[in-house]
Scaffold this motif. Sequence first.
Motif, PDB file in Angstrom:
ATOM      1  N   GLU A  79      -5.534 -11.842  24.524  1.00 32.98           N
ATOM      2  CA  GLU A  79      -6.833 -12.287  24.014  1.00 32.98           C
ATOM      3  C   GLU A  79      -7.218 -13.546  24.770  1.00 32.98           C
ATOM      4  O   GLU A  79      -6.396 -14.455  24.908  1.00 32.98           O
ATOM      5  CB  GLU A  79      -6.694 -12.577  22.514  1.00 32.98           C
ATOM      6  CG  GLU A  79      -7.935 -13.163  21.882  1.00 32.98           C
ATOM      7  CD  GLU A  79      -7.699 -13.536  20.416  1.00 32.98           C
ATOM      8  OE1 GLU A  79      -6.591 -13.279  19.892  1.00 32.98           O
ATOM      9  OE2 GLU A  79      -8.629 -14.089  19.821  1.00 32.98           O
ATOM     10  N   LEU A  81     -10.402 -16.512  25.496  1.00 25.87           N
ATOM     11  CA  LEU A  81     -11.718 -17.121  25.343  1.00 25.87           C
ATOM     12  C   LEU A  81     -11.906 -18.046  26.538  1.00 25.87           C
ATOM     13  O   LEU A  81     -11.093 -18.960  26.750  1.00 25.87           O
ATOM     14  CB  LEU A  81     -11.812 -17.892  24.019  1.00 25.87           C
ATOM     15  CG  LEU A  81     -13.142 -18.583  23.751  1.00 25.87           C
ATOM     16  CD1 LEU A  81     -14.300 -17.575  23.649  1.00 25.87           C
ATOM     17  CD2 LEU A  81     -13.068 -19.415  22.463  1.00 25.87           C
ATOM     18  N   SER A  98     -17.148 -16.317  27.306  1.00 23.19           N
ATOM     19  CA  SER A  98     -16.759 -14.902  27.242  1.00 23.19           C
ATOM     20  C   SER A  98     -15.525 -14.749  26.366  1.00 23.19           C
ATOM     21  O   SER A  98     -14.581 -15.543  26.452  1.00 23.19           O
ATOM     22  CB  SER A  98     -16.427 -14.364  28.635  1.00 23.19           C
ATOM     23  OG  SER A  98     -17.560 -14.454  29.469  1.00 23.19           O
ATOM     24  N   TYR A  99     -15.526 -13.709  25.543  1.00 24.11           N
ATOM     25  CA  TYR A  99     -14.380 -13.385  24.685  1.00 24.11           C
ATOM     26  C   TYR A  99     -13.863 -12.019  25.103  1.00 24.11           C
ATOM     27  O   TYR A  99     -14.611 -11.035  25.110  1.00 24.11           O
ATOM     28  CB  TYR A  99     -14.795 -13.373  23.212  1.00 24.11           C
ATOM     29  CG  TYR A  99     -13.660 -12.996  22.288  1.00 24.11           C
ATOM     30  CD1 TYR A  99     -12.617 -13.887  22.056  1.00 24.11           C
ATOM     31  CD2 TYR A  99     -13.619 -11.757  21.656  1.00 24.11           C
ATOM     32  CE1 TYR A  99     -11.571 -13.560  21.218  1.00 24.11           C
ATOM     33  CE2 TYR A  99     -12.572 -11.418  20.810  1.00 24.11           C
ATOM     34  CZ  TYR A  99     -11.546 -12.326  20.601  1.00 24.11           C
ATOM     35  OH  TYR A  99     -10.502 -11.997  19.769  1.00 24.11           O
ATOM     36  N   ARG A 101     -10.625  -9.075  24.969  1.00 25.76           N
ATOM     37  CA  ARG A 101      -9.363  -8.552  24.427  1.00 25.76           C
ATOM     38  C   ARG A 101      -8.899  -7.418  25.328  1.00 25.76           C
ATOM     39  O   ARG A 101      -9.608  -6.425  25.505  1.00 25.76           O
ATOM     40  CB  ARG A 101      -9.549  -8.040  22.990  1.00 25.76           C
ATOM     41  CG  ARG A 101      -9.894  -9.146  22.006  1.00 25.76           C
ATOM     42  CD  ARG A 101     -10.047  -8.603  20.603  1.00 25.76           C
ATOM     43  NE  ARG A 101      -8.782  -8.136  20.057  1.00 25.76           N
ATOM     44  CZ  ARG A 101      -7.905  -8.924  19.431  1.00 25.76           C
ATOM     45  NH1 ARG A 101      -8.149 -10.213  19.270  1.00 25.76           N
ATOM     46  NH2 ARG A 101      -6.783  -8.409  18.965  1.00 25.76           N
ATOM     47  N   THR A 137     -20.469 -14.597  24.284  1.00 22.13           N
ATOM     48  CA  THR A 137     -20.908 -15.298  23.061  1.00 22.13           C
ATOM     49  C   THR A 137     -22.173 -16.121  23.296  1.00 22.13           C
ATOM     50  O   THR A 137     -22.822 -16.524  22.337  1.00 22.13           O
ATOM     51  CB  THR A 137     -19.785 -16.217  22.507  1.00 22.13           C
ATOM     52  OG1 THR A 137     -19.529 -17.259  23.451  1.00 22.13           O
ATOM     53  CG2 THR A 137     -18.505 -15.434  22.248  1.00 22.13           C
ATOM     54  N   LEU A 155     -16.059 -11.783  16.144  1.00 21.45           N
ATOM     55  CA  LEU A 155     -15.630 -11.331  17.472  1.00 21.45           C
ATOM     56  C   LEU A 155     -14.750 -10.088  17.385  1.00 21.45           C
ATOM     57  O   LEU A 155     -14.834  -9.207  18.225  1.00 21.45           O
ATOM     58  CB  LEU A 155     -14.856 -12.455  18.184  1.00 21.45           C
ATOM     59  CG  LEU A 155     -15.655 -13.743  18.453  1.00 21.45           C
ATOM     60  CD1 LEU A 155     -14.741 -14.809  19.046  1.00 21.45           C
ATOM     61  CD2 LEU A 155     -16.835 -13.479  19.380  1.00 21.45           C
ATOM     62  N   THR A 163     -11.309 -12.613  13.787  1.00 15.34           N
ATOM     63  CA  THR A 163     -11.560 -13.697  14.728  1.00 15.34           C
ATOM     64  C   THR A 163     -13.068 -13.875  14.847  1.00 15.34           C
ATOM     65  O   THR A 163     -13.802 -12.882  14.906  1.00 15.34           O
ATOM     66  CB  THR A 163     -10.955 -13.341  16.103  1.00 15.34           C
ATOM     67  OG1 THR A 163      -9.597 -12.945  15.911  1.00 15.34           O
ATOM     68  CG2 THR A 163     -11.012 -14.515  17.054  1.00 15.34           C
ATOM     69  N   TYR A 225     -13.552 -21.900  17.181  1.00 11.21           N
ATOM     70  CA  TYR A 225     -12.974 -20.552  17.213  1.00 11.21           C
ATOM     71  C   TYR A 225     -12.034 -20.485  16.012  1.00 11.21           C
ATOM     72  O   TYR A 225     -11.238 -21.417  15.795  1.00 11.21           O
ATOM     73  CB  TYR A 225     -12.220 -20.383  18.537  1.00 11.21           C
ATOM     74  CG  TYR A 225     -11.146 -19.326  18.560  1.00 11.21           C
ATOM     75  CD1 TYR A 225     -11.386 -18.067  19.117  1.00 11.21           C
ATOM     76  CD2 TYR A 225      -9.856 -19.584  18.068  1.00 11.21           C
ATOM     77  CE1 TYR A 225     -10.387 -17.110  19.160  1.00 11.21           C
ATOM     78  CE2 TYR A 225      -8.863 -18.631  18.105  1.00 11.21           C
ATOM     79  CZ  TYR A 225      -9.142 -17.394  18.652  1.00 11.21           C
ATOM     80  OH  TYR A 225      -8.151 -16.450  18.691  1.00 11.21           O
TER      81      TYR A 225
END
Length: 238
Positions: A79, A81, A98-99, A101, A137, A155, A163, A225
Amino acid sequence: MNEIPTVFPQPKIASALNSDFEQRVALSTETLPWSVSPLPGVERRMLDRLGGEVARATSVVRYAPGSHFDRHIHGGGEEILVLDGVFSDERGEYAAGSYLRNPPGSGHAPFSVEGCLLLVKLWQFGPGDTEKVRIDTQQTPWRQGLVPGLSVMPLHEHNGISTALVRWAPNTRFNTHSHSGGEEIFVLSGVFHDEHGHYPRHSWLRSPRWSQHSPFTEGEGALIYVKVGHLGAPMLTP
Ligand SMILES: [Fe+2]
Ligand SMILES: [Fe+2]
Protein backbone atom coordinates in the motif's frame (compact mmCIF):
# COMPACT_ATOMS: atom_id res chain seq x y z
CA MET A 1 43.58 4.31 -13.33
CA ASN A 2 41.97 1.23 -11.93
CA GLU A 3 38.29 1.40 -11.44
CA ILE A 4 37.25 0.93 -7.88
CA PRO A 5 34.35 -1.48 -7.69
CA THR A 6 31.35 0.04 -6.04
CA VAL A 7 30.21 -1.83 -2.98
CA PHE A 8 26.90 -0.72 -1.65
CA PRO A 9 26.59 -0.89 2.10
CA GLN A 10 24.46 -3.78 3.19
CA PRO A 11 21.56 -2.45 5.21
CA LYS A 12 21.14 -3.55 8.78
CA ILE A 13 17.52 -4.49 9.15
CA ALA A 14 15.76 -4.26 12.45
CA SER A 15 13.78 -7.45 12.96
CA ALA A 16 11.34 -5.81 15.34
CA LEU A 17 10.53 -2.15 15.69
CA ASN A 18 7.34 -0.89 17.31
CA SER A 19 6.05 -4.39 16.64
CA ASP A 20 3.86 -4.74 19.74
CA PHE A 21 0.58 -3.59 18.25
CA GLU A 22 -0.95 -3.36 21.75
CA GLN A 23 1.32 -0.38 22.46
CA ARG A 24 0.54 3.20 21.51
CA VAL A 25 3.21 4.88 19.37
CA ALA A 26 3.32 8.56 18.45
CA LEU A 27 6.33 10.05 16.74
CA SER A 28 7.47 12.78 14.41
CA THR A 29 8.78 10.85 11.40
CA GLU A 30 10.88 13.82 10.31
CA THR A 31 13.21 13.26 13.28
CA LEU A 32 13.90 9.58 12.45
CA PRO A 33 17.16 8.55 10.78
CA TRP A 34 17.19 7.41 7.15
CA SER A 35 18.27 3.78 6.65
CA VAL A 36 19.74 2.56 3.40
CA SER A 37 17.75 0.04 1.36
CA PRO A 38 19.23 -2.66 -0.90
CA LEU A 39 19.13 -0.12 -3.78
CA PRO A 40 21.28 3.04 -3.88
CA GLY A 41 19.23 6.23 -3.79
CA VAL A 42 16.29 4.58 -2.05
CA GLU A 43 16.19 5.18 1.70
CA ARG A 44 13.57 4.66 4.38
CA ARG A 45 12.50 5.75 7.79
CA MET A 46 11.13 2.72 9.58
CA LEU A 47 7.99 3.27 11.62
CA ASP A 48 7.05 -0.29 12.46
CA ARG A 49 8.57 -3.54 11.33
CA LEU A 50 8.23 -7.22 12.10
CA GLY A 51 10.65 -9.41 10.16
CA GLY A 52 13.90 -9.04 8.17
CA GLU A 53 14.27 -7.66 4.64
CA VAL A 54 10.88 -9.30 3.96
CA ALA A 55 8.71 -7.89 6.73
CA ARG A 56 5.38 -6.60 7.80
CA ALA A 57 6.49 -2.99 7.73
CA THR A 58 5.35 0.60 7.69
CA SER A 59 7.94 3.07 6.38
CA VAL A 60 8.45 6.48 4.87
CA VAL A 61 10.47 5.83 1.71
CA ARG A 62 12.50 8.40 -0.22
CA TYR A 63 13.59 7.93 -3.85
CA ALA A 64 16.38 10.26 -4.94
CA PRO A 65 15.92 11.76 -8.43
CA GLY A 66 16.78 9.12 -11.03
CA SER A 67 16.71 6.18 -8.61
CA HIS A 68 14.95 2.88 -9.08
CA PHE A 69 14.13 -0.25 -7.12
CA ASP A 70 14.54 -3.80 -8.42
CA ARG A 71 11.56 -5.53 -10.00
CA HIS A 72 9.80 -7.33 -7.18
CA ILE A 73 6.69 -9.31 -6.35
CA HIS A 74 4.51 -8.19 -3.46
CA GLY A 75 4.11 -11.43 -1.54
CA GLY A 76 1.87 -9.84 1.08
CA GLY A 77 0.62 -6.78 -0.79
CA GLU A 78 1.86 -3.20 -0.85
CA GLU A 79 0.00 0.00 0.00
CA ILE A 80 1.48 3.35 -1.02
CA LEU A 81 0.48 6.97 -0.48
CA VAL A 82 2.64 9.37 -2.50
CA LEU A 83 3.49 12.24 -0.12
CA ASP A 84 5.65 14.32 -2.43
CA GLY A 85 7.18 14.25 -5.93
CA VAL A 86 6.27 11.68 -8.59
CA PHE A 87 6.57 7.91 -8.15
CA SER A 88 6.55 5.73 -11.28
CA ASP A 89 6.55 2.15 -12.43
CA GLU A 90 6.30 0.58 -15.86
CA ARG A 91 2.52 1.14 -15.85
CA GLY A 92 2.20 4.74 -14.87
CA GLU A 93 3.21 7.90 -13.06
CA TYR A 94 1.75 8.66 -9.65
CA ALA A 95 1.96 12.25 -8.45
CA ALA A 96 1.72 13.45 -4.84
CA GLY A 97 -1.68 12.47 -3.49
CA SER A 98 -1.84 9.15 -5.36
CA TYR A 99 -3.08 6.17 -3.34
CA LEU A 100 -2.02 2.75 -4.64
CA ARG A 101 -2.72 -0.79 -3.53
CA ASN A 102 -0.70 -3.54 -5.20
CA PRO A 103 -2.33 -6.79 -4.07
CA PRO A 104 -0.51 -9.97 -3.06
CA GLY A 105 1.11 -11.61 -6.07
CA SER A 106 1.41 -8.38 -8.09
CA GLY A 107 4.80 -7.08 -9.14
CA HIS A 108 6.49 -4.07 -10.68
CA ALA A 109 9.77 -2.24 -11.25
CA PRO A 110 9.41 1.18 -9.59
CA PHE A 111 11.49 4.30 -10.16
CA SER A 112 11.35 8.05 -9.79
CA VAL A 113 12.66 10.56 -12.32
CA GLU A 114 12.34 13.68 -10.15
CA GLY A 115 12.41 11.96 -6.74
CA CYS A 116 9.56 11.25 -4.38
CA LEU A 117 8.52 10.61 -0.80
CA LEU A 118 6.11 7.75 -0.01
CA LEU A 119 4.26 6.22 2.92
CA VAL A 120 4.54 2.45 2.32
CA LYS A 121 2.85 -0.42 4.14
CA LEU A 122 3.91 -4.00 3.30
CA TRP A 123 2.30 -7.32 4.28
CA GLN A 124 -0.80 -5.64 5.71
CA PHE A 125 -3.46 -7.18 3.49
CA GLY A 126 -6.15 -9.37 4.99
CA PRO A 127 -6.82 -12.77 3.41
CA GLY A 128 -8.93 -12.32 0.27
CA ASP A 129 -8.08 -8.62 -0.18
CA THR A 130 -7.11 -8.75 -3.85
CA GLU A 131 -8.31 -5.38 -5.16
CA LYS A 132 -5.84 -3.29 -7.15
CA VAL A 133 -6.42 0.38 -6.35
CA ARG A 134 -5.27 3.58 -8.06
CA ILE A 135 -6.85 6.75 -6.63
CA ASP A 136 -5.79 10.30 -7.41
CA THR A 137 -6.89 11.97 -4.17
CA GLN A 138 -6.34 15.41 -5.73
CA GLN A 139 -9.20 14.70 -8.15
CA THR A 140 -11.58 12.75 -5.90
CA PRO A 141 -14.57 14.47 -4.28
CA TRP A 142 -14.88 14.73 -0.51
CA ARG A 143 -17.90 13.52 1.47
CA GLN A 144 -19.39 15.30 4.44
CA GLY A 145 -18.06 13.76 7.67
CA LEU A 146 -19.96 12.98 10.86
CA VAL A 147 -19.57 16.46 12.36
CA PRO A 148 -19.40 19.93 10.76
CA GLY A 149 -15.88 20.74 9.60
CA LEU A 150 -15.01 17.12 8.84
CA SER A 151 -14.70 15.78 5.25
CA VAL A 152 -13.91 12.18 4.39
CA MET A 153 -12.50 10.48 1.28
CA PRO A 154 -12.78 6.68 1.58
CA LEU A 155 -9.83 4.94 -0.08
CA HIS A 156 -10.38 1.24 0.64
CA GLU A 157 -12.43 -1.13 2.78
CA HIS A 158 -12.11 -4.88 3.27
CA ASN A 159 -13.47 -7.04 6.10
CA GLY A 160 -13.72 -4.21 8.61
CA ILE A 161 -10.36 -2.66 7.77
CA SER A 162 -10.87 0.77 6.26
CA THR A 163 -8.57 3.47 5.01
CA ALA A 164 -9.51 7.07 4.27
CA LEU A 165 -8.25 10.61 4.07
CA VAL A 166 -9.95 12.93 6.56
CA ARG A 167 -9.85 16.69 6.21
CA TRP A 168 -10.37 18.76 9.34
CA ALA A 169 -11.34 22.41 9.07
CA PRO A 170 -9.73 24.68 11.69
CA ASN A 171 -11.29 24.38 15.17
CA THR A 172 -13.16 21.14 14.53
CA ARG A 173 -13.94 18.79 17.40
CA PHE A 174 -14.90 15.11 17.06
CA ASN A 175 -16.71 12.97 19.65
CA THR A 176 -14.77 10.87 22.12
CA HIS A 177 -14.62 7.45 20.47
CA SER A 178 -12.82 4.13 20.83
CA HIS A 179 -11.12 2.05 18.14
CA SER A 180 -12.12 -1.60 18.51
CA GLY A 181 -9.61 -2.64 15.85
CA GLY A 182 -6.99 0.03 16.47
CA GLU A 183 -6.27 3.20 14.52
CA GLU A 184 -3.27 4.47 12.60
CA ILE A 185 -2.89 8.09 11.52
CA PHE A 186 -0.31 9.83 9.34
CA VAL A 187 -0.60 13.62 9.33
CA LEU A 188 -0.28 14.93 5.78
CA SER A 189 -0.60 18.64 6.57
CA GLY A 190 -1.64 20.98 9.36
CA VAL A 191 -1.65 19.90 13.01
CA PHE A 192 -3.86 17.15 14.45
CA HIS A 193 -4.59 17.11 18.19
CA ASP A 194 -6.10 14.90 20.85
CA GLU A 195 -5.95 14.96 24.64
CA HIS A 196 -2.66 13.01 24.54
CA GLY A 197 -0.71 15.45 22.39
CA HIS A 198 -0.44 17.40 19.18
CA TYR A 199 0.84 15.98 15.94
CA PRO A 200 2.27 18.22 13.23
CA ARG A 201 2.86 17.34 9.56
CA HIS A 202 4.33 13.85 9.00
CA SER A 203 3.57 12.70 12.54
CA TRP A 204 2.64 9.02 12.81
CA LEU A 205 0.27 7.81 15.48
CA ARG A 206 -0.70 4.19 16.12
CA SER A 207 -3.38 3.64 18.78
CA PRO A 208 -4.08 0.06 19.90
CA ARG A 209 -7.35 -1.84 19.92
CA TRP A 210 -9.94 -0.39 22.29
CA SER A 211 -7.95 2.81 22.76
CA GLN A 212 -9.98 5.97 23.08
CA HIS A 213 -9.46 9.64 22.35
CA SER A 214 -11.17 12.96 21.62
CA PRO A 215 -9.47 14.46 18.57
CA PHE A 216 -9.66 18.09 17.45
CA THR A 217 -7.94 20.76 15.42
CA GLU A 218 -7.01 24.33 16.25
CA GLY A 219 -6.34 27.25 13.90
CA GLU A 220 -4.41 25.29 11.22
CA GLY A 221 -6.84 22.47 10.51
CA ALA A 222 -5.35 19.17 9.33
CA LEU A 223 -5.34 16.60 6.56
CA ILE A 224 -4.74 13.05 7.80
CA TYR A 225 -4.49 9.51 6.46
CA VAL A 226 -6.43 7.13 8.74
CA LYS A 227 -6.61 3.34 8.84
CA VAL A 228 -8.82 1.52 11.34
CA GLY A 229 -9.60 -2.10 12.15
CA HIS A 230 -6.24 -3.62 11.16
CA LEU A 231 -4.47 -3.95 14.52
CA GLY A 232 -5.07 -7.49 15.67
CA ALA A 233 -6.89 -8.46 12.45
CA PRO A 234 -5.76 -11.56 10.54
CA MET A 235 -3.08 -10.70 7.96
CA LEU A 236 -1.06 -12.63 5.45
CA THR A 237 2.32 -13.34 7.01
CA PRO A 238 5.77 -13.50 5.37
FE1 LIG B 1 6.43 -2.44 -4.88
FE1 LIG C 1 -9.68 8.03 16.45
